[in-house]
Design a protein around this motif. Structure first.
Motif, PDB file in Angstrom:
ATOM      1  N   SER A   5       0.826  -1.195   0.000  1.00  0.00           N
ATOM      2  CA  SER A   5       0.000   0.000   0.000  1.00  0.00           C
ATOM      3  C   SER A   5       0.864   1.250   0.000  1.00  0.00           C
ATOM      4  N   THR A   6       0.391   2.283  -0.684  1.00  0.00           N
ATOM      5  CA  THR A   6       1.076   3.564  -0.667  1.00  0.00           C
ATOM      6  C   THR A   6       0.518   4.466   0.429  1.00  0.00           C
ATOM      7  N   LEU A   7      -0.486   3.983   1.147  1.00  0.00           N
ATOM      8  CA  LEU A   7      -1.071   4.772   2.221  1.00  0.00           C
ATOM      9  C   LEU A   7      -0.096   4.857   3.392  1.00  0.00           C
ATOM     10  N   ARG A   8      -0.012   6.019   3.972  1.00  0.00           N
ATOM     11  CA  ARG A   8       0.873   6.198   5.114  1.00  0.00           C
ATOM     12  C   ARG A   8       0.118   5.862   6.386  1.00  0.00           C
ATOM     13  N   PRO A   9       0.843   5.615   7.463  1.00  0.00           N
ATOM     14  CA  PRO A   9       0.185   5.341   8.740  1.00  0.00           C
ATOM     15  C   PRO A   9      -0.591   6.570   9.216  1.00  0.00           C
ATOM     16  N   ALA A  10      -1.445   6.375  10.182  1.00  0.00           N
ATOM     17  CA  ALA A  10      -2.235   7.471  10.734  1.00  0.00           C
ATOM     18  C   ALA A  10      -1.346   8.473  11.459  1.00  0.00           C
ATOM     19  N   ASP A  11      -1.843   9.703  11.581  1.00  0.00           N
ATOM     20  CA  ASP A  11      -1.129  10.709  12.352  1.00  0.00           C
ATOM     21  C   ASP A  11      -1.192  10.381  13.842  1.00  0.00           C
ATOM     22  N   LEU A  12      -2.271   9.718  14.231  1.00  0.00           N
ATOM     23  CA  LEU A  12      -2.491   9.372  15.635  1.00  0.00           C
ATOM     24  C   LEU A  12      -3.216   8.042  15.689  1.00  0.00           C
ATOM     25  N   LEU A  13      -2.732   7.128  16.513  1.00  0.00           N
ATOM     26  CA  LEU A  13      -3.396   5.840  16.693  1.00  0.00           C
ATOM     27  C   LEU A  13      -3.947   5.807  18.110  1.00  0.00           C
ATOM     28  N   VAL A  14      -5.271   5.667  18.222  1.00  0.00           N
ATOM     29  CA  VAL A  14      -5.926   5.637  19.525  1.00  0.00           C
ATOM     30  C   VAL A  14      -6.366   4.201  19.779  1.00  0.00           C
ATOM     31  N   PHE A  15      -5.819   3.609  20.840  1.00  0.00           N
ATOM     32  CA  PHE A  15      -6.096   2.212  21.144  1.00  0.00           C
ATOM     33  C   PHE A  15      -7.482   2.049  21.775  1.00  0.00           C
ATOM     34  N   GLY A  16      -8.204   1.009  21.340  1.00  0.00           N
ATOM     35  CA  GLY A  16      -9.502   0.672  21.912  1.00  0.00           C
ATOM     36  C   GLY A  16     -10.552   1.758  21.751  1.00  0.00           C
ATOM     37  N   TRP A  17     -10.585   2.415  20.640  1.00  0.00           N
ATOM     38  CA  TRP A  17     -11.480   3.565  20.447  1.00  0.00           C
ATOM     39  C   TRP A  17     -12.952   3.158  20.299  1.00  0.00           C
ATOM     40  N   ALA A  18     -13.223   2.194  19.456  1.00  0.00           N
ATOM     41  CA  ALA A  18     -14.621   1.817  19.193  1.00  0.00           C
ATOM     42  C   ALA A  18     -14.767   0.303  19.178  1.00  0.00           C
ATOM     43  N   ARG A  19     -15.546  -0.213  20.110  1.00  0.00           N
ATOM     44  CA  ARG A  19     -15.803  -1.656  20.199  1.00  0.00           C
ATOM     45  C   ARG A  19     -14.517  -2.470  20.168  1.00  0.00           C
ATOM     46  N   GLY A  20     -13.507  -1.984  20.862  1.00  0.00           N
ATOM     47  CA  GLY A  20     -12.232  -2.678  20.946  1.00  0.00           C
ATOM     48  C   GLY A  20     -11.299  -2.456  19.764  1.00  0.00           C
ATOM     49  N   LYS A  21     -11.765  -1.750  18.756  1.00  0.00           N
ATOM     50  CA  LYS A  21     -10.919  -1.475  17.592  1.00  0.00           C
ATOM     51  C   LYS A  21     -10.127  -0.194  17.810  1.00  0.00           C
ATOM     52  N   HIS A  22      -8.927  -0.188  17.277  1.00  0.00           N
ATOM     53  CA  HIS A  22      -8.101   1.012  17.341  1.00  0.00           C
ATOM     54  C   HIS A  22      -8.564   2.005  16.281  1.00  0.00           C
ATOM     55  N   ALA A  23      -8.340   3.283  16.552  1.00  0.00           N
ATOM     56  CA  ALA A  23      -8.735   4.328  15.601  1.00  0.00           C
ATOM     57  C   ALA A  23      -7.503   4.954  14.965  1.00  0.00           C
ATOM     58  N   CYS A  24      -7.538   5.064  13.658  1.00  0.00           N
ATOM     59  CA  CYS A  24      -6.518   5.783  12.907  1.00  0.00           C
ATOM     60  C   CYS A  24      -7.049   7.196  12.691  1.00  0.00           C
ATOM     61  N   VAL A  25      -6.423   8.163  13.344  1.00  0.00           N
ATOM     62  CA  VAL A  25      -6.863   9.557  13.240  1.00  0.00           C
ATOM     63  C   VAL A  25      -5.935  10.275  12.266  1.00  0.00           C
ATOM     64  N   ASP A  26      -6.527  10.871  11.254  1.00  0.00           N
ATOM     65  CA  ASP A  26      -5.767  11.574  10.231  1.00  0.00           C
ATOM     66  C   ASP A  26      -6.054  13.060  10.356  1.00  0.00           C
ATOM     67  N   LEU A  27      -5.050  13.845  10.741  1.00  0.00           N
ATOM     68  CA  LEU A  27      -5.201  15.296  10.868  1.00  0.00           C
ATOM     69  C   LEU A  27      -4.943  15.958   9.532  1.00  0.00           C
ATOM     70  N   THR A  28      -5.871  16.824   9.131  1.00  0.00           N
ATOM     71  CA  THR A  28      -5.765  17.510   7.852  1.00  0.00           C
ATOM     72  C   THR A  28      -6.145  18.966   8.022  1.00  0.00           C
ATOM     73  N   GLY A  29      -5.219  19.852   7.700  1.00  0.00           N
ATOM     74  CA  GLY A  29      -5.502  21.282   7.719  1.00  0.00           C
ATOM     75  C   GLY A  29      -5.586  21.800   6.297  1.00  0.00           C
ATOM     76  N   VAL A  30      -6.602  22.597   6.023  1.00  0.00           N
ATOM     77  CA  VAL A  30      -6.804  23.134   4.681  1.00  0.00           C
ATOM     78  C   VAL A  30      -7.057  24.636   4.751  1.00  0.00           C
ATOM     79  N   SER A  31      -6.812  25.305   3.651  1.00  0.00           N
ATOM     80  CA  SER A  31      -7.118  26.724   3.541  1.00  0.00           C
ATOM     81  C   SER A  31      -8.542  26.884   3.021  1.00  0.00           C
ATOM     82  N   PRO A  32      -9.356  27.688   3.682  1.00  0.00           N
ATOM     83  CA  PRO A  32     -10.720  27.890   3.199  1.00  0.00           C
ATOM     84  C   PRO A  32     -10.778  28.801   1.969  1.00  0.00           C
ATOM     85  N   LEU A  33      -9.641  29.352   1.581  1.00  0.00           N
ATOM     86  CA  LEU A  33      -9.607  30.264   0.440  1.00  0.00           C
ATOM     87  C   LEU A  33      -9.387  29.548  -0.880  1.00  0.00           C
ATOM     88  N   VAL A  34      -8.996  28.277  -0.831  1.00  0.00           N
ATOM     89  CA  VAL A  34      -8.778  27.515  -2.055  1.00  0.00           C
ATOM     90  C   VAL A  34     -10.126  27.254  -2.726  1.00  0.00           C
TER      91      VAL A  34
END
Length: 133
Positions: A5-34
Protein backbone atom coordinates in the motif's frame (compact mmCIF):
# COMPACT_ATOMS: atom_id res chain seq x y z
CA UNK A 1 7.64 -2.93 -2.61
CA UNK A 2 5.34 -4.26 -5.29
CA UNK A 3 1.82 -4.92 -4.05
CA UNK A 4 2.31 -2.82 -0.93
CA UNK A 5 0.00 0.00 0.00
CA UNK A 6 1.08 3.56 -0.67
CA UNK A 7 -1.07 4.77 2.22
CA UNK A 8 0.87 6.20 5.11
CA UNK A 9 0.18 5.34 8.74
CA UNK A 10 -2.24 7.47 10.73
CA UNK A 11 -1.13 10.71 12.35
CA UNK A 12 -2.49 9.37 15.63
CA UNK A 13 -3.40 5.84 16.69
CA UNK A 14 -5.93 5.64 19.52
CA UNK A 15 -6.10 2.21 21.14
CA UNK A 16 -9.50 0.67 21.91
CA UNK A 17 -11.48 3.56 20.45
CA UNK A 18 -14.62 1.82 19.19
CA UNK A 19 -15.80 -1.66 20.20
CA UNK A 20 -12.23 -2.68 20.95
CA UNK A 21 -10.92 -1.47 17.59
CA UNK A 22 -8.10 1.01 17.34
CA UNK A 23 -8.74 4.33 15.60
CA UNK A 24 -6.52 5.78 12.91
CA UNK A 25 -6.86 9.56 13.24
CA UNK A 26 -5.77 11.57 10.23
CA UNK A 27 -5.20 15.30 10.87
CA UNK A 28 -5.77 17.51 7.85
CA UNK A 29 -5.50 21.28 7.72
CA UNK A 30 -6.80 23.13 4.68
CA UNK A 31 -7.12 26.72 3.54
CA UNK A 32 -10.72 27.89 3.20
CA UNK A 33 -9.61 30.26 0.44
CA UNK A 34 -8.78 27.52 -2.05
CA UNK A 35 -11.42 27.26 -4.75
CA UNK A 36 -13.14 30.56 -4.01
CA UNK A 37 -13.50 31.42 -7.69
CA UNK A 38 -15.60 28.36 -8.44
CA UNK A 39 -17.82 28.10 -5.37
CA UNK A 40 -17.70 31.31 -3.35
CA UNK A 41 -17.03 31.28 0.38
CA UNK A 42 -19.04 29.13 2.77
CA UNK A 43 -17.76 28.86 6.35
CA UNK A 44 -16.54 25.34 7.13
CA UNK A 45 -16.97 24.05 3.57
CA UNK A 46 -13.25 23.43 3.01
CA UNK A 47 -12.95 21.36 6.20
CA UNK A 48 -16.03 19.28 5.35
CA UNK A 49 -14.75 18.67 1.82
CA UNK A 50 -11.32 17.62 3.14
CA UNK A 51 -13.00 15.27 5.61
CA UNK A 52 -15.01 13.64 2.83
CA UNK A 53 -11.92 13.17 0.64
CA UNK A 54 -9.99 11.57 3.52
CA UNK A 55 -12.82 9.15 4.25
CA UNK A 56 -12.97 8.15 0.58
CA UNK A 57 -9.21 7.60 0.52
CA UNK A 58 -8.51 5.84 3.85
CA UNK A 59 -11.65 4.38 5.47
CA UNK A 60 -11.67 1.14 3.47
CA UNK A 61 -8.00 0.39 4.14
CA UNK A 62 -8.49 0.97 7.86
CA UNK A 63 -11.58 -1.24 7.95
CA UNK A 64 -9.70 -4.02 6.14
CA UNK A 65 -7.10 -3.88 8.93
CA UNK A 66 -9.74 -3.97 11.68
CA UNK A 67 -9.30 -0.29 12.54
CA UNK A 68 -11.72 2.63 12.64
CA UNK A 69 -10.88 5.68 10.54
CA UNK A 70 -11.38 9.13 12.07
CA UNK A 71 -10.74 12.13 9.82
CA UNK A 72 -9.82 15.23 11.81
CA UNK A 73 -10.17 18.05 9.31
CA UNK A 74 -9.92 21.75 10.10
CA UNK A 75 -9.40 24.93 8.15
CA UNK A 76 -6.99 27.75 8.84
CA UNK A 77 -9.88 30.03 9.91
CA UNK A 78 -10.66 27.65 12.77
CA UNK A 79 -13.60 25.62 11.47
CA UNK A 80 -13.71 21.95 12.40
CA UNK A 81 -15.39 19.25 10.34
CA UNK A 82 -18.17 17.25 12.06
CA UNK A 83 -16.00 14.15 12.73
CA UNK A 84 -13.34 16.34 14.37
CA UNK A 85 -15.96 17.82 16.68
CA UNK A 86 -17.23 14.35 17.61
CA UNK A 87 -13.66 13.19 18.26
CA UNK A 88 -12.89 16.15 20.53
CA UNK A 89 -16.18 15.75 22.39
CA UNK A 90 -15.40 12.13 23.17
CA UNK A 91 -11.80 12.89 24.16
CA UNK A 92 -13.08 15.62 26.47
CA UNK A 93 -15.54 13.22 28.15
CA UNK A 94 -12.81 10.61 28.67
CA UNK A 95 -10.38 13.16 30.09
CA UNK A 96 -12.95 14.64 32.46
CA UNK A 97 -13.93 11.21 33.76
CA UNK A 98 -10.32 10.02 34.21
CA UNK A 99 -8.31 13.12 35.19
CA UNK A 100 -8.88 14.75 38.52
CA UNK A 101 -6.26 17.46 38.04
CA UNK A 102 -7.26 20.43 35.85
CA UNK A 103 -3.70 20.60 34.50
CA UNK A 104 -4.05 17.07 33.12
CA UNK A 105 -7.18 18.09 31.25
CA UNK A 106 -5.53 21.16 29.80
CA UNK A 107 -2.46 19.21 28.66
CA UNK A 108 -4.21 17.18 25.96
CA UNK A 109 -6.05 20.13 24.45
CA UNK A 110 -2.95 22.31 24.70
CA UNK A 111 -0.97 19.72 22.72
CA UNK A 112 -3.74 19.41 20.15
CA UNK A 113 -3.95 23.19 19.78
CA UNK A 114 -0.20 23.34 19.27
CA UNK A 115 -0.35 20.63 16.58
CA UNK A 116 -3.05 22.57 14.72
CA UNK A 117 -1.09 25.84 14.99
CA UNK A 118 2.01 24.08 13.68
CA UNK A 119 0.05 22.79 10.67
CA UNK A 120 -1.33 26.25 9.93
CA UNK A 121 2.15 27.77 10.20
CA UNK A 122 3.55 25.16 7.81
CA UNK A 123 0.86 26.02 5.26
CA UNK A 124 1.61 29.72 5.54
CA UNK A 125 5.38 29.27 5.22
CA UNK A 126 4.92 27.00 2.20
CA UNK A 127 3.11 29.83 0.42
CA UNK A 128 5.72 32.52 1.11
CA UNK A 129 7.58 33.79 -1.93
CA UNK A 130 11.07 32.35 -2.24
CA UNK A 131 12.62 35.84 -1.87
CA UNK A 132 11.29 36.19 1.70
CA UNK A 133 12.80 32.90 2.81
Amino acid sequence: MEGRSTLRPADLLVFGWARGKHACVDLTGVSPLVGLRENGFVAGQAARKAESKKVDKHAKACAENQHVFVPFAFDTFGSLAPEAIQFLTRVQRVIHSNCSAPRGRDFVFGRLGFAIQKGVAAQLVARLPFVLM
